[in-house]
Design a protein around this motif. Structure first.
Motif: not given
Ligand SMILES: [Zn+2]
Length: 322
Positions: A182, A191, A193, A198
Motif C-alpha cells: 500500500h 486501491c 484501501c 498502491c
Molecule cells: Zn492500498
C-alpha cells in the motif's frame, strides 16, 4: 465490539521442563485457521486446518474459544507432548508487543487483547503476532535469508505485504511497518484501501489476473495462467506482467536505496513463477540502481507453513527467556 480488559497478567510462569515442551502454533487466516505442534527443534507435527470461526459481535472471542478448544484437542491427541506456550498469528494491524489485534478489516476485530485473553484461560505464555512478520522471521532465522541482517521478505499473493528487517531486527512501527503493498508506485491504480496508486493494484498476483481479464475480456484462474499466456506471446498478458515487474522493481529499488537491503525474499503465490518473474525483476532492479547496495532476489524457502513456524519460534522465545 467490546474489548473490556482483564487484569490477568499476559505471561504466567511456564511449567517445569519447558525447554523440551512443545508449542501450539495457530495461524488465524482470512478463510482458514491452521494449527500445529512444534517441537524444540522447530519441526511441525499434526498440522490441522479448520474454517476460521466467525462472529459479527465477538470476532476476537470466537478465535480465542477455538484456540482453547484446539489446545485441549492437541493435549488429548498427544498426551506425552506437554504444551508449554502458544504462538498465534493473524493478518491486519497487530501490536506484537502487547499481543493485541489492533484492526482487521476482514476478520472484524479492533483492539482485541488476544495474548492476554488466551493466557487468562489457559495459564500458558502466549504470543500474538503478524502473519507476514512471522513468515518473515522464519525465512530470516531458518530459510532463504539465514545469516543476513538487512532483509525484506515480501509475500505476493492476492495482495502484497512485507516483513522488514534492519540490522537483524524486524521493524515494527507499532504494527504499521511493512505495508509495501500500500505504498504508491508509478502506474498504480485506485486501491481497495482507499488510496490511489498502491503497489498491490499492479504488482500482486491478484492484480495480474484482474488486469489481464479487464484488458482481454478473458477470465483466468490466476496470475500463473497469465504468466503462461505471456510466455506464449499473448500481448495483453505480456503487458500486464511487464507492468507488474516494473511496479515491483520500483518498490524494491526504493527499499534498497532507503534501507540498504541485502536481500529481498519473495514468497506467496507469485514466487512460484520462478525465473519468469525473478529474471526480469532482477534486471529491472539492476537498471533502477547505481551505487546502491544491490539486493539479492531470493525465493522464499519455508513454504506454506512459514507463518506457523515463525509463530512457534516467537512462542518458544517466551519459554527460553529466564
Ligand atoms: Zn492500498
Amino acid at each position: 465490539m467490546s474489548s473490556a480488559e482483564t487484569t490477568t497478567p499476559r505471561q504466567a510462569a511456564p511449567p517445569p521442563n519447558v525447554h523440551g515442551a512443545s508449542v501450539l502454533t495457530v495461524d488465524v487466516g482470512g478463510t482458514d485457521l491452521k494449527s500445529a505442534l512444534s517441537d524444540a527443534a522447530g519441526a511441525l507435527a499434526d498440522v490441522r486446518r479448520v474454517g476460521t470461526p466467525r462472529s459479527v459481535d465477538h470476532p476476537g472471542d470466537a478465535v480465542v474459544e477455538r484456540t482453547v478448544e484446539l489446545l485441549n484437542e492437541y493435549r488429548l491427541a498427544w498426551p506425552d507432548r506437554p504444551i508449554g506456550a502458544i504462538g498465534m498469528i493473524a493478518p491486519g494491524l497487530v501490536d506484537e508487543v502487547r499481543g493485541v489485534g489492533v484492526f482487521s478489516a476482514n476478520l472484524g476485530w479492533r483492539d482485541y487483547p488476544f495474548a492476554e485473553r488466551v493466557n487468562a484461560i489457559t495459564g500458558l505464555p502466549v504470543t500474538f503476532g503478524h502473519d507476514v512478520g512471522a513468515a518473515g522471521e522464519a525465512e530470516v532465522r531458518l530459510g532463504a535469508a539465514q545469516g543476513l541482517s538487512d532483509v525484506v521478505v515480501m509475500i505476493i499473493g492476492t495482495g502484497i505485504a512485507a516483513a522488514v528487517f534492519c540490522g537483524g531486527q524486524r521493524v515494527q512501527g507499532g504494527g504499521f511497518a511493512g505495508e509495501v503493498g500500500h505504498a504508491q508506485v508509478p502506474g498504480g491504480e485506485r486501491c481497495a484501501c482507499g488510496a490511489m496508486g498502491c503497489l498491490e493494484t499492479v504488482g500482486s498476483a491478484g492484480a495480474i489476473a484482474r488486469r489481464y481479464s479487464q484488458r482481454s475480456g478473458v477470465a483466468v484462474d490466476g496470475a500463473r495462467e497469465v504468466l503462461k499466456l505471456a510466455q506464449l506471446g499473448d500481448r495483453h498478458a505480456a503487458d500486464v506482467v511487464d507492468d507488474a515487474v516494473a511496479a515491483l522493481a520500483f518498490s524494491v529499488g526504493q527499499l534498497a536505496a532507503t534501507l540498504g537491503t541485502e536481500a529481498v525474499v519473495i514468497g506467496g503465490g507469485l514466487a512460484q513463477a520462478g525465473e519468469q518473474l525473478f529474471d526480469p525483476l532482477r534486471r529491472a532492479v539492476d537498471n533502477a540502481l547505481s551505487f546502491h547496495r544491490r539486493p539479492r532476489l531470493l525465493a522464499a524457502r519455508m513454504g506454506q507453513d512459514a507463518g506457523l513456524i515463525g509463530a512457534a519460534l516467537r512462542a518458544r522465545g517466551l519459554l527460553e527467556t529466564p
